[in-house]
Design a protein around this motif. Structure first.
Motif, short mmCIF file in Angstrom:
data_model
loop_
_atom_site.label_atom_id
_atom_site.label_comp_id
_atom_site.label_asym_id
_atom_site.label_seq_id
_atom_site.Cartn_x
_atom_site.Cartn_y
_atom_site.Cartn_z
N LEU A 6 38.76 33.73 53.99
CA LEU A 6 39.94 34.49 54.35
C LEU A 6 39.63 35.20 55.65
O LEU A 6 38.79 36.11 55.68
CB LEU A 6 40.29 35.52 53.28
CG LEU A 6 40.87 35.02 51.96
CD1 LEU A 6 39.89 34.14 51.19
CD2 LEU A 6 41.27 36.19 51.10
N TYR A 7 40.26 34.75 56.74
CA TYR A 7 40.02 35.36 58.04
C TYR A 7 40.86 36.62 58.18
O TYR A 7 42.09 36.55 58.23
CB TYR A 7 40.33 34.38 59.18
CG TYR A 7 40.12 34.99 60.53
CD1 TYR A 7 38.84 35.05 61.08
CD2 TYR A 7 41.17 35.55 61.23
CE1 TYR A 7 38.64 35.65 62.31
CE2 TYR A 7 40.98 36.15 62.47
CZ TYR A 7 39.71 36.19 63.00
OH TYR A 7 39.50 36.79 64.21
N GLN A 8 40.23 37.76 58.21
CA GLN A 8 40.86 39.06 58.42
C GLN A 8 42.20 39.18 57.68
O GLN A 8 43.26 39.37 58.30
CB GLN A 8 41.04 39.32 59.91
CG GLN A 8 39.73 39.37 60.65
CD GLN A 8 39.87 39.65 62.13
OE1 GLN A 8 40.98 39.68 62.69
NE2 GLN A 8 38.75 39.84 62.80
N PRO A 9 42.17 39.10 56.35
CA PRO A 9 43.44 39.14 55.60
C PRO A 9 44.20 40.44 55.82
O PRO A 9 43.62 41.49 55.99
CB PRO A 9 42.97 39.01 54.15
CG PRO A 9 41.55 39.46 54.15
CD PRO A 9 40.99 39.09 55.50
N ASP A 10 45.54 40.31 55.84
CA ASP A 10 46.43 41.44 56.09
C ASP A 10 46.98 42.08 54.81
O ASP A 10 47.27 43.26 54.80
CB ASP A 10 47.67 41.00 56.87
CG ASP A 10 47.41 40.63 58.30
OD1 ASP A 10 48.04 39.66 58.75
OD2 ASP A 10 46.61 41.29 58.95
N ILE A 11 47.20 41.27 53.79
CA ILE A 11 47.96 41.71 52.62
C ILE A 11 47.07 41.64 51.37
O ILE A 11 46.66 40.56 50.96
CB ILE A 11 49.23 40.84 52.44
CG1 ILE A 11 50.09 40.94 53.71
CG2 ILE A 11 50.01 41.25 51.20
CD1 ILE A 11 51.25 39.97 53.75
N GLY A 102 44.05 31.68 57.87
CA GLY A 102 44.12 32.77 58.83
C GLY A 102 44.87 33.98 58.31
O GLY A 102 45.28 34.03 57.14
N ARG A 103 45.05 34.92 59.20
CA ARG A 103 45.81 36.14 58.88
C ARG A 103 47.25 35.79 58.59
O ARG A 103 47.83 34.92 59.25
CB ARG A 103 45.79 37.10 60.07
CG ARG A 103 44.43 37.66 60.40
CD ARG A 103 44.56 38.60 61.58
NE ARG A 103 45.30 39.78 61.16
CZ ARG A 103 44.79 41.00 61.13
NH1 ARG A 103 43.58 41.21 61.54
NH2 ARG A 103 45.51 42.00 60.72
N GLY A 107 47.77 34.19 62.00
CA GLY A 107 46.96 32.98 61.92
C GLY A 107 45.53 33.26 62.35
O GLY A 107 44.98 34.32 62.06
N ALA A 108 44.95 32.31 63.06
CA ALA A 108 43.58 32.44 63.53
C ALA A 108 43.56 32.37 65.06
O ALA A 108 44.31 31.60 65.65
CB ALA A 108 42.71 31.34 62.95
N PRO A 109 42.69 33.16 65.71
CA PRO A 109 42.65 33.16 67.17
C PRO A 109 41.97 31.91 67.72
O PRO A 109 41.38 31.11 66.99
CB PRO A 109 41.84 34.42 67.50
CG PRO A 109 40.98 34.62 66.31
CD PRO A 109 41.77 34.14 65.13
N GLU A 110 42.03 31.76 69.05
CA GLU A 110 41.48 30.58 69.72
C GLU A 110 40.00 30.36 69.42
O GLU A 110 39.57 29.23 69.27
CB GLU A 110 41.70 30.68 71.24
CG GLU A 110 43.12 30.41 71.66
CD GLU A 110 43.64 29.05 71.18
OE1 GLU A 110 42.91 28.04 71.23
OE2 GLU A 110 44.80 29.01 70.73
#
Length: 167
Positions: A6-11, A102-103, A107-110
């Motif tokens: 989980l890339y930097q989850p928001d929720i 991603g988030r 989503g996910a950054p470059e």
């Protein structure tokens, strides 16, 4: 062991749902911080309920630390993204893959896209933006476990159907 990252989850509710999914399917979870909420058992309790005790959760305090860990372990990173061309059903998963979502907000950054060994997509109808991240994770893990024979053994339940009478 298959892993869900989980890339930097928001929720927290989505993260809790994915952790519950990991517990039920026997998949390890990798959480890459910072998250949009405090990463603690309390934040996950609502959606994860009592399943958190049954999931392996590894926290990484940054993308860089996650990448160092992944490189040392020699694991392949498979990124779920709306920008991929390869359908997840056409992709050959391995039992030691790290499937990353991603988030929810971005989503996910470059740099994550560039580091991914593979990028896959769940196809959706034109005009739709994306599927909920937890639903996407469930679809991807289901396909990966189907391909690798990694589903936990389930007990066979007796059928509750009664025979047709007067047919």
């Amino acid at each position: 062991m298959l892993r869900l990252a989980l890339y930097q989850p928001d929720i927290p509710q989505n993260a809790g749902t994915m952790l519950r999914l990991c517990a039920c399917l026997g998949v390890a979870a990798e959480i890459i911080e910072p998250a949009g909420f405090p990463v603690s058992d309390r934040a996950f309790r609502r959606a994860g309920m009592d399943y958190l005790e049954d999931v392996v959760i590894n926290r990484h305090d940054s993308w860089r630390r996650f990448e160092e860990w992944r490189a040392a372990a020699g694991l392949r990173l498979v990124l779920a993204t709306t920008r991929a061309a390869a359908l997840y059903t056409d992709f050959a998963f391995g039992p030691d893959d790290v499937i990353m979502v991603g988030r929810e907000s971005a989503g996910a950054p470059e740099e994550v896209h560039a580091a991914a060994d593979a990028r896959i997509v769940v196809p959706i109808r034109p005009g739709m933006r994306s599927i909920n991240v937890a639903a996407t994770a469930a679809m991807l893990l289901g396909e990966a476990l189907r391909q690798t024979g990694g589903f936990p053994a389930a007990p066979r339940l007796p059928s509750r159907m009664t025979p047709l009478v007067n047919g």
